[in-house]
Design a protein around this motif. Structure first.
Motif, mmCIF file in Angstrom:
data_model
loop_
_atom_site.group_PDB
_atom_site.id
_atom_site.type_symbol
_atom_site.label_atom_id
_atom_site.label_comp_id
_atom_site.label_asym_id
_atom_site.label_seq_id
_atom_site.Cartn_x
_atom_site.Cartn_y
_atom_site.Cartn_z
ATOM 1 N N ILE A 74 0.840 -1.195 0.000
ATOM 2 C CA ILE A 74 0.000 0.000 0.000
ATOM 3 C C ILE A 74 0.877 1.248 0.000
ATOM 4 N N ASP A 75 1.917 1.256 0.807
ATOM 5 C CA ASP A 75 2.844 2.383 0.828
ATOM 6 C C ASP A 75 3.502 2.589 -0.532
ATOM 7 N N LYS A 76 3.845 1.475 -1.184
ATOM 8 C CA LYS A 76 4.471 1.559 -2.512
ATOM 9 C C LYS A 76 3.523 2.191 -3.526
ATOM 10 N N ALA A 77 2.256 1.798 -3.480
ATOM 11 C CA ALA A 77 1.273 2.352 -4.409
ATOM 12 C C ALA A 77 1.086 3.848 -4.182
ATOM 13 N N VAL A 78 0.984 4.246 -2.929
ATOM 14 C CA VAL A 78 0.780 5.660 -2.623
ATOM 15 C C VAL A 78 1.974 6.493 -3.084
ATOM 16 N N LYS A 79 3.159 5.978 -2.864
ATOM 17 C CA LYS A 79 4.355 6.705 -3.294
ATOM 18 C C LYS A 79 4.464 6.769 -4.816
ATOM 19 N N ALA A 80 4.095 5.685 -5.478
ATOM 20 C CA ALA A 80 4.220 5.636 -6.936
ATOM 21 C C ALA A 80 3.135 6.441 -7.643
ATOM 22 N N PHE A 81 1.908 6.401 -7.100
ATOM 23 C CA PHE A 81 0.770 7.004 -7.784
ATOM 24 C C PHE A 81 0.310 8.323 -7.165
ATOM 25 N N GLY A 82 0.791 8.615 -5.950
ATOM 26 C CA GLY A 82 0.383 9.848 -5.283
ATOM 27 C C GLY A 82 -0.894 9.746 -4.487
ATOM 28 N N GLY A 83 -1.424 8.541 -4.329
ATOM 29 C CA GLY A 83 -2.646 8.332 -3.572
ATOM 30 C C GLY A 83 -3.239 6.970 -3.887
ATOM 31 N N LEU A 84 -4.432 6.729 -3.377
ATOM 32 C CA LEU A 84 -5.080 5.432 -3.580
ATOM 33 C C LEU A 84 -6.592 5.648 -3.646
ATOM 34 N N ASP A 85 -7.190 5.238 -4.737
ATOM 35 C CA ASP A 85 -8.629 5.397 -4.934
ATOM 36 C C ASP A 85 -9.400 4.084 -4.853
ATOM 37 N N VAL A 86 -8.747 2.996 -5.233
ATOM 38 C CA VAL A 86 -9.424 1.704 -5.308
ATOM 39 C C VAL A 86 -8.508 0.619 -4.761
ATOM 40 N N LEU A 87 -9.066 -0.253 -3.945
ATOM 41 C CA LEU A 87 -8.343 -1.450 -3.528
ATOM 42 C C LEU A 87 -9.245 -2.655 -3.726
ATOM 43 N N TYR A 88 -8.781 -3.601 -4.516
ATOM 44 C CA TYR A 88 -9.530 -4.835 -4.755
ATOM 45 C C TYR A 88 -8.798 -5.974 -4.063
ATOM 46 N N ALA A 89 -9.339 -6.413 -2.917
ATOM 47 C CA ALA A 89 -8.758 -7.505 -2.133
ATOM 48 C C ALA A 89 -9.313 -8.820 -2.674
ATOM 49 N N ASN A 90 -8.594 -9.379 -3.618
ATOM 50 C CA ASN A 90 -9.076 -10.537 -4.366
ATOM 51 C C ASN A 90 -8.342 -11.830 -4.011
ATOM 52 N N ALA A 91 -7.142 -11.736 -3.470
ATOM 53 C CA ALA A 91 -6.328 -12.935 -3.240
ATOM 54 C C ALA A 91 -7.058 -13.941 -2.348
ATOM 55 N N GLY A 92 -6.964 -15.218 -2.722
ATOM 56 C CA GLY A 92 -7.605 -16.248 -1.917
ATOM 57 C C GLY A 92 -7.149 -17.642 -2.317
ATOM 58 N N ILE A 93 -7.417 -18.600 -1.436
ATOM 59 C CA ILE A 93 -7.125 -20.004 -1.694
ATOM 60 C C ILE A 93 -8.370 -20.823 -1.388
ATOM 61 N N SER A 94 -8.473 -22.009 -1.998
ATOM 62 C CA SER A 94 -9.702 -22.782 -1.846
ATOM 63 C C SER A 94 -9.651 -23.786 -0.698
#
Length: 262
Positions: A74-94
Motif C-alpha cells: 500500500i505504501d508503494k502504491a501511494v508513493k508511486a501514484f500519489g494516492g489510492l482510490d481503489v483497492l480490490y482484495a481478491n487474493a484467496g485459496i480454496s
C-alpha cells in the motif's frame, strides 16, 4: 476517457484468473494499477502485458495475508501514484474438498489468514488514506460459497461468509467518510482454482454439465467478474455500499429443483 481514468488502484491475487482479468480491465479503463500476488512470475507477467499495451502497472510479489507485506505494498502504491482510490482484495485459496472431520485447525487457520484476515488488513491500511481524501472504493472477493452451502469446502465457505460480514461492518465503520466497501460473490468461474472441475468434465465428455445448476446453465469467465468489479470501483457505483453482489448465473437465486421442460 475510460470510466476509471486517473484512478489509482491496488489488485491482489493479480497473477492469474479474476485478478489478472480485473487488472487488464482497470488499465484499459484508465487506472494505474499496482498488482500483487505471491506468484512473482505470474504477477510480473500481468504487469508486463499491461505496460506493453500502453497501460501503467507495477508488480509486487507479496503475501496478502501478511500485515507487513500489506502495509508495504500500500505504501508503494501511494508513493508511486500519489494516492489510492481503489483497492480490490481478491487474493484467496480454496483449501479443496477435504471432508469436515478430516480437516485440521492448521488448514482453517491458513485459509482464514489469506481469505479473511487478508481483506481485513487491506481495509485497515487502505481506509485511512481514503478517508483523508474523502473518497475511495474497496472491493473484496467473497463467493456464493459464503451465501449457501455446497459451493466450497467448510473453511473456504466460512472464510467467504466472513468476508461478506466484513464488508457490511466496514461500510458502516466508515460512516460519513465517503469510503465505500463492497464484495463480489463469484459463482463457478474458470480459473486456476477451479481448473480441476473444468478439466475433469472435459476429459469425461461432460463439459455440457458445467454450471448446470444455475439458470444460465454454464460456468463463468474471469472477465465477467472483472466487469462487475470495475463498476463497483467506478464513480458509476457511487451509491452502492455495503453490498455483496452475486455474479453466478443465477445460482444463488434458487433452491434445488427438478428441471422442467417447457
Amino acid at each position: 476517457m475510460g470510466r476509471l481514468q486517473g484512478k489509482r488502484a491496488i489488485i491482489t491475487g493479480a497473477g492469474s484468473g479474476i485478478g489478472r482479468a480485473t487488472a487488464r480491465l482497470f488499465a484499459a479503463e484508465g487506472a494505474s494499477v499496482l498488482v500483487v500476488d505471491r506468484n512473482a512470475e505470474g504477477v510480473e507477467a500481468t504487469a508486463a502485458e499491461i505496460n506493453a499495451k500502453g497501460g501503467k502497472a507495477i508488480a509486487v510479489a507479496a503475501d496478502a495475508g501478511s500485515e507487513a507485506d500489506v502495509t508495504a505494498f500500500i505504501d508503494k502504491a501511494v508513493k508511486a501514484f500519489g494516492g489510492l482510490d481503489v483497492l480490490y482484495a481478491n487474493a484467496g485459496i480454496s483449501g479443496g474438498w477435504t471432508p469436515l472431520l478430516e480437516q485440521t485447525a492448521e488448514m482453517w487457520q491458513e485459509i482464514l489468514r489469506i481469505n479473511l484476515i487478508g481483506p481485513f488488513l487491506a481495509i485497515k491500511h487502505a481506509a485511512p488514506i481514503m478517508t483523508k481524501q474523502g473518497s475511495g472504493s474497496i472491493i473484496c472477493t467473497a463467493s456464493v460459497a459464503g451465501l449457501r452451502a455446497n459451493a466450497g469446502g467448510s473453511p473456504y465457505s466460512a472464510s467467504k461468509a466472513g468476508v461478506i460480514s466484513l464488508v457490511q461492518t466496514s461500510a458502516n465503520a466508515f460512516y460519513g467518510t465517503g469510503v465505500r466497501v463492497n464484495a463480489v460473490c463469484p459463482g463457478l468461474i474458470e480459473t486456476g482454482m477451479t481448473a480441476p472441475i473444468f478439466e475433469g468434465a472435459r476429459a469425461r465428455g461432460n463439459e455440457g454439465k458445467i454450471g448446470q445448476l444455475n439458470p444460465l446453465k454454464r460456468g463463468g469467465q474471469p472477465e465477467e467478474i472483472a466487469a462487475v468489479v470495475a463498476f463497483l470501483a467506478s464513480d458509476e457505483a457511487s451509491y452502492v455500499n455495503g453490498q455483496a453482489v452475486p455474479v453466478d448465473g443465477g445460482l444463488s437465486s434458487t433452491l434445488p429443483f427438478a428441471q422442467q421442460r417447457f
